[in-house]
Design an enzyme around this catalytic site. Structure first.
Site, short mmCIF file in Angstrom:
data_model
loop_
_atom_site.label_atom_id
_atom_site.label_comp_id
_atom_site.label_asym_id
_atom_site.label_seq_id
_atom_site.Cartn_x
_atom_site.Cartn_y
_atom_site.Cartn_z
N SER A 1 0.84 -1.20 0.00
CA SER A 1 0.00 0.00 0.00
C SER A 1 0.87 1.25 0.00
O SER A 1 2.01 1.22 0.48
CB SER A 1 -0.88 0.03 1.24
OG SER A 1 -0.10 0.27 2.39
N ASP A 2 0.34 2.34 -0.52
CA ASP A 2 0.98 3.62 -0.25
C ASP A 2 0.80 3.86 1.25
O ASP A 2 0.03 3.17 1.92
CB ASP A 2 0.35 4.75 -1.08
CG ASP A 2 1.30 5.94 -1.24
OD1 ASP A 2 2.20 6.11 -0.38
OD2 ASP A 2 1.15 6.71 -2.20
N TRP A 3 1.52 4.83 1.79
CA TRP A 3 1.58 4.99 3.25
C TRP A 3 0.23 5.44 3.83
O TRP A 3 -0.17 6.58 3.69
CB TRP A 3 2.71 5.95 3.59
CG TRP A 3 4.01 5.25 3.87
CD1 TRP A 3 4.80 5.42 4.97
CD2 TRP A 3 4.66 4.23 3.09
NE1 TRP A 3 5.89 4.57 4.91
CE2 TRP A 3 5.82 3.83 3.78
CE3 TRP A 3 4.37 3.58 1.89
CZ2 TRP A 3 6.69 2.84 3.31
CZ3 TRP A 3 5.22 2.59 1.41
CH2 TRP A 3 6.37 2.24 2.12
#
Ligand SMILES: *[C@@H]1O[C@H](CO)[C@@H](O)[C@H](O)[C@H]1NC(C)=O
Ligand SMILES: *[C@@H]1O[C@H](CO)[C@@H](O)[C@H](O)[C@H]1NC(C)=O
Ligand SMILES: *[C@@H]1O[C@H](CO)[C@@H](O)[C@H](O)[C@H]1NC(C)=O
Ligand SMILES: *[C@@H]1O[C@H](CO)[C@@H](O)[C@H](O)[C@H]1NC(C)=O
Ligand SMILES: *[C@@H]1O[C@H](CO)[C@@H](O)[C@H](O)[C@H]1NC(C)=O
Ligand SMILES: *[C@@H]1O[C@H](CO)[C@@H](O)[C@H](O)[C@H]1NC(C)=O
Ligand SMILES: *[C@@H]1O[C@H](CO)[C@@H](O)[C@H](O)[C@H]1NC(C)=O
Ligand SMILES: *[C@@H]1O[C@H](CO)[C@@H](O)[C@H](O)[C@H]1NC(C)=O
Ligand SMILES: *[C@@H]1O[C@H](CO)[C@@H](O)[C@H](O)[C@H]1NC(C)=O
Ligand SMILES: *[C@@H]1O[C@H](CO)[C@@H](O)[C@H](O)[C@H]1NC(C)=O
Ligand SMILES: *[C@@H]1O[C@H](CO)[C@@H](O)[C@H](O)[C@H]1NC(C)=O
Length: 831
Positions: free
Chosen positions: A323-325
């Protein structure tokens, strides 16, 4: 040093010495055989080192044998990729199979909790890197865990690293060798710091000219972005680090990026936005990052169609999706294709997670199959084996991203090597010459010059005045946000040009105030040349600079740059404008001013910014950069605009109604005249093209003959379920050859571009970039070049059949110097 094909290429460059590109226009053409030397000012030390300008050499790369082209690729290990310029499609299937076998063996010894841990980040600021997975087994005896670190242009939060040119500049070189070398050197630096996964490259498309992170990516054309992603990843992984293709997908603006749904039709998704991800997967990318936004109303990181269907099944992606952060929204995302949650906690510092014990519970009550958990852990650990990071000598993390002052956790390892050379070279090779009248450039030992504008000099406190570069003061060499690195040093134009002035005995004055236009105008009077530096910045949404919340709020120069240019042009008939910008700017206020004699588009070029622009200004580098996007006459000419507004709980809808008409495709479709078209760029010399020849590539028996025949018959190709990408679709089918002659006075590099024009029934915009190459030619010399086209290049996405299909009828082929300057035309009729 790893002695791969690129390693030997680099040594051959050093040996070449005098084989460097230059354009001493003031001298006789014969003088090109003498190597110029350029003084490099490095503010970090007092030493002046002499660096012969190096250049790419296109003959250095061996072409693949016919057998290799027709048969199975010999390139099966990501650490030994095919040479640059080869049309061989690498087949990393064997390497993946081996890595899977090792990963499966390892995962077989894990408990459910341990398998879950493999994909669960330790939480924001919970380790030395910007992302960390925990060690498995006591003291990491089962698996040491991973260090994941930004950024696409270097190592964020680390010292003694190189601040490479941005993605958009790298793309503007249109030069695969330079793109590969940058990737390789970035890969090696990450490895040297003990990073396992480097969070780049970034390959969003630049759909909206104002998009805040466009500069991290590779421009507004999918083919160009795809080639740049491919070469960058081959380079990075040759260097030993796992690359991460991001952001999957349609993360095209910063405003409301976690609360916008990009609604994109299937064909546009395949042909425009997904293409760079396909090329990344072909390059063997170990990981992919899903984005913050939603697609068709479903978050990217829980989007089954994107992650499972397109990326893993259709494109055959073997690695893992992280995932992106903070972009994970549920535990069930694991079922829809997410493999790793980053940084691990639901929101930064929350102490909660969608993975961890919650995922364990989902597996225990069979909501998520244990087989899927095994697959998740296997994919992650396979990436580690795929890059040989299990080797005992892989460096352990030796910096501490969030505690740079802690001497116990920072070893200050210097990983820079001599990578500044490629930074300087890409800075020059990405600079686009947009205008040059009255022989204004290159400069020829001018008697006097004035440098005007804050962008010409250093910032007041440098070079890391603003955290994550979130501010603009002095030379603009990168945008802001997580896609940055600290500068170890930063050479400004003023410093570089002063060194040169000493040699030329040029009188130099400067005014770095952007707003005192009267004084600047007065200072420009009587100077042989007045160099005005203007800029425009953007970045990620968590920092707002001068009212720009990541995205740019306008497409005009910052700090009243247009007024500054006009004030100087009113007083000096040799006004040379240098633009450092994250993307397109409207240049109408001054572009046709008769006193604006030259314009150089320098982008955001990294730590050697000053040296790079000096090399171009003085002709040590003959400009060969090309625009990776269109410069319009007015913002409304672009096909897509930012979608603004929205209440805190809204999900903004962003329909991609322009479809395939992104950037120049839109200008062409609607007959809108741009100021400078995509692919445009002048040189200090001229090139002519001749002898176009289009031939079918000689073919040997292929194991995929039936599929090839079916494609030729006009059937959409079936996509291999769960297997590797359909490699046969990407092997060369046609070889387009032609001659390039340098008819001007100096040596130079050219970028011939191939555009296809599909028959109307295919429903494509008028021109599609499907090839480019680089050629360096001496004055009066003529060289043969070739560009290959695959079946994939000649296809469009058939949404009904869900496959790549050739159009009916004749496909036009043109070779030009830009998307609008056609020099040679031909046809392909598939039989
Ligand atoms: C783990 O490290 C601790 C502390 O260094 C040590 O006491 C212990 O024996 C180690 N365990 C293993 C399995 O290596
Ligand atoms: C989004 O919706 C469009 C229109 O229905 C469709 O063509 C496309 O495949 C959908 N994409 C995803 C990822 O759901
Ligand atoms: C499985 O466990 C999760 C987490 O405790 C829970 O939210 C979910 O409702 C459970 N599903 C079933 C079918 O029991
Ligand atoms: C990077 O620069 C920032 C200032 O912008 C500084 O606080 C930080 O310590 C620097 N990091 C390193 C590793 O030098
Ligand atoms: C555009 O934005 C920049 C940066 O915020 C600002 O300096 C400039 O004045 C703006 N231009 C116009 C015409 O508003
Ligand atoms: C161009 O520059 C000259 C000075 O060299 C000045 O006299 C002239 O007015 C300028 N032209 C314009 C259109 O501003
Ligand atoms: C520019 O101005 C200078 C004097 O300032 C003059 O000598 C020169 O001819 C002018 N050049 C052009 C192209 O008008
Ligand atoms: C290139 O060709 C154009 C048009 O023929 C000509 O105006 C220009 O002077 C030439 N440039 C060089 C550098 O030879
Ligand atoms: C394309 O033609 C060039 C020049 O004749 C040749 O060197 C090259 O090997 C050909 N490429 C393929 C893939 O056949
Ligand atoms: C191509 O021609 C075939 C046979 O005439 C037809 O069935 C098919 O729909 C056509 N495809 C396109 C894209 O026009
Ligand atoms: C290509 O084909 C079109 C018809 O489809 C024809 O008008 C054109 O002249 C052809 N061009 C060349 C260079 O053969």
């Amino acid at each position: 040093m790893h002695a791969g094909p690129l390693g030997s290429f680099i040594s051959s460059l050093i040996l070449l010495g005098s084989g460097s590109q230059e354009a001493p226009a003031a001298e006789a053409p014969g003088a090109v055989t003498t190597a110029p030397s350029t003084n490099t000012a490095q503010p970090s030390t007092e030493t002046v080192i002499t660096v012969p300008i190096q250049s790419y050499s296109f003959s250095a790369s061996p072409l693949p044998s016919q057998a290799a082209v027709a048969g199975v690729s010999p390139f099966t290990d990501p650490r030994e990729p095919p040479p640059v310029g080869s049309s061989v499609v690498p087949d990393f299937g064997q390497a993946w199979a081996g890595a899977y076998q090792e990963a499966k063996n390892k995962v077989a010894g894990f408990t459910i909790d341990e398998k879950v841990s493999v994909g669960t980040g330790v939480g924001w600021m919970g380790g030395r890197c910007v992302g960390n997975t925990p060690p498995i087994g006591e003291n990491g005896t089962k698996f040491p865990g991973l260090c994941l670190e930004d950024s696409p242009l270097g190592i964020r939060f680390a010292d003694f690293v190189t601040a490479f040119p941005t993605g958009v500049n790298t793309a503007a070189t249109f030069n695969r060798k330079l793109i590969r070398r940058r990737g390789l050197f970035m890969g090696r630096e990450h490895v040297g710091k003990g990073v396992n996964v480097a969070l780049g490259p970034m390959m969003n498309i630049g759909r909206v000219a104002q998009g805040g992170r466009n500069w991290e990516g590779f421009g507004a054309d999918p083919f160009l972005a795809g080639e740049a992603a491919y070469e960058t990843i081959l380079g990075m992984q040759e260097g030993g680090v796992q690359a991460c293709a991001k952001h999957l997908i349609n993360n095209e603006q910063e405003h409301f990026r976690t609360q916008e749904s990009s609604d994109v039709d299937d064909r546009t998704q395949h042909e425009i936005y997904a293409h760079p991800f396909l090329r990344s997967i072909m390059a063997g990318v170990a990981s992919i990052m899903c984005s913050y936004n939603l697609i068709n109303g479903t978050y990217a990181c829980e989007n089954d169609k994107i992650m499972n269907d397109i990326i893993k099944r259709e494109f055959g992606f073997q690695g893992y999706v992280m995932s992106d952060w903070g972009a994970t929204h549920s535990t069930i995302s694991v079922a829809t294709g997410l493999d790793m949650t980053m940084p691990g906690d639901i929101t930064f510092g929350s102490g909660t997670t969608y993975f961890g014990p919650t995922l364990t519970a989902y597996v225990q009550n069979n909501t998520i199959a244990e087989a899927r958990l095994d697959d998740m852990a296997t994919r992650i650990i396979a990436g580690w084996y795929f890059l040989h990071q299990d080797a005992g000598n892989y460096p352990t993390t030796n910096f501490d991203a969030f505690n740079p002052a802690n001497e116990d956790t920072n070893e200050h390892v210097d990983v820079q090597e001599d990578h500044y050379k490629v930074v300087r070279e890409i800075g020059a090779a990405s600079t686009v010459l947009l205008k040059n009248t009255n022989g204004a450039l290159p400069l020829k030992k001018p008697r006097s010059i004035v440098l005007v504008g804050s962008d010409a000099g250093p910032g007041k406190v440098g070079p890391n005045e603003f955290a994550d570069q979130g501010g603009l003061d002095g030379i603009l060499a990168m945008g802001w946000g997580s896609g940055t690195a600290n500068f170890t040093y930063l050479v400004s134009p003023l410093e570089a040009i002063q060194r040169r002035a000493r040699d030329d005995r040029t009188s130099v004055s400067w005014i770095l105030d952007d707003f005192d236009t009267d004084r600047a105008g007065n200072m420009a009077i009587g100077r042989s040349a007045a160099l005005v530096f203007i800029s425009s910045d953007s970045g990620e949404d968590y920092i707002t600079v001068d009212g720009n919340e990541g995205d740019r709020k306008n497409l005009t120069a910052w700090h009243s740059g247009d007024d500054l240019v006009l004030a100087i042009a009113a007083q000096n008939n040799n006004t040379i404008v240098v633009v450092h910008s994250v993307g397109p700017l409207i240049v109408e206020p001054w572009i046709d001013h008769p006193n604006v004699s030259a314009v150089l588009w320098a982008g955001v070029p990294g730590q050697e910014a000053g040296n790079s622009i000096m090399d171009v200004l003085y002709g040590a580098w003959n400009p060969s950069g090309r625009l990776p996007y269109t410069i319009a006459k007015q913002p409304s000419d672009y096909s897509a605009q930012l979608v603004l507004g929205g209440q805190p709980t809204d999900i903004l809808s962003i329909p991609y109604t322009e479809g395939l008409n992104v950037d120049y495709r839109h200008f062409d479709s609607f007959n809108i005249t741009p100021r400078f078209e995509f692919g445009f760029g002048l040189s200090y010399t001229n090139f002519t093209y001749s002898k176009l020849h289009i031939a079918k590539v000689g073919h040997q028996a292929s194991t995929d003959a039936a599929l090839e025949k079916s494609w030729a018959a006009g059937n959409a190709t079936p996509i291999g379920e769960g297997s590797s990408t359909a490699l046969w679709l990407h092997r060369p089918l046609y070889n387009v050859t032609f001659e390039v002659k340098n008819t001007g006075p100096v040596w130079g590099g050219d970028v011939p571009q191939l555009y296809l024009h599909m028959p109307a029934s295919a429903g494509e915009p008028p021109s599609l970039l499907k090839g480019f190459t680089n050629v360096e030619v001496l004055p009066q010399e003529q060289k043969k070049v070739s560009i290959t086209l695959s079946r994939y290049d000649l296809s469009f996405w058939d949404t009904v059949a869900q496959g790549w299909r050739r159009p009916n009828g004749t496909i036009g082929v043109s070779i030009g110097t830009s998307s609008r300057d056609v020099r040679l035309s031909g046809n392909i009729t598939i039989t």
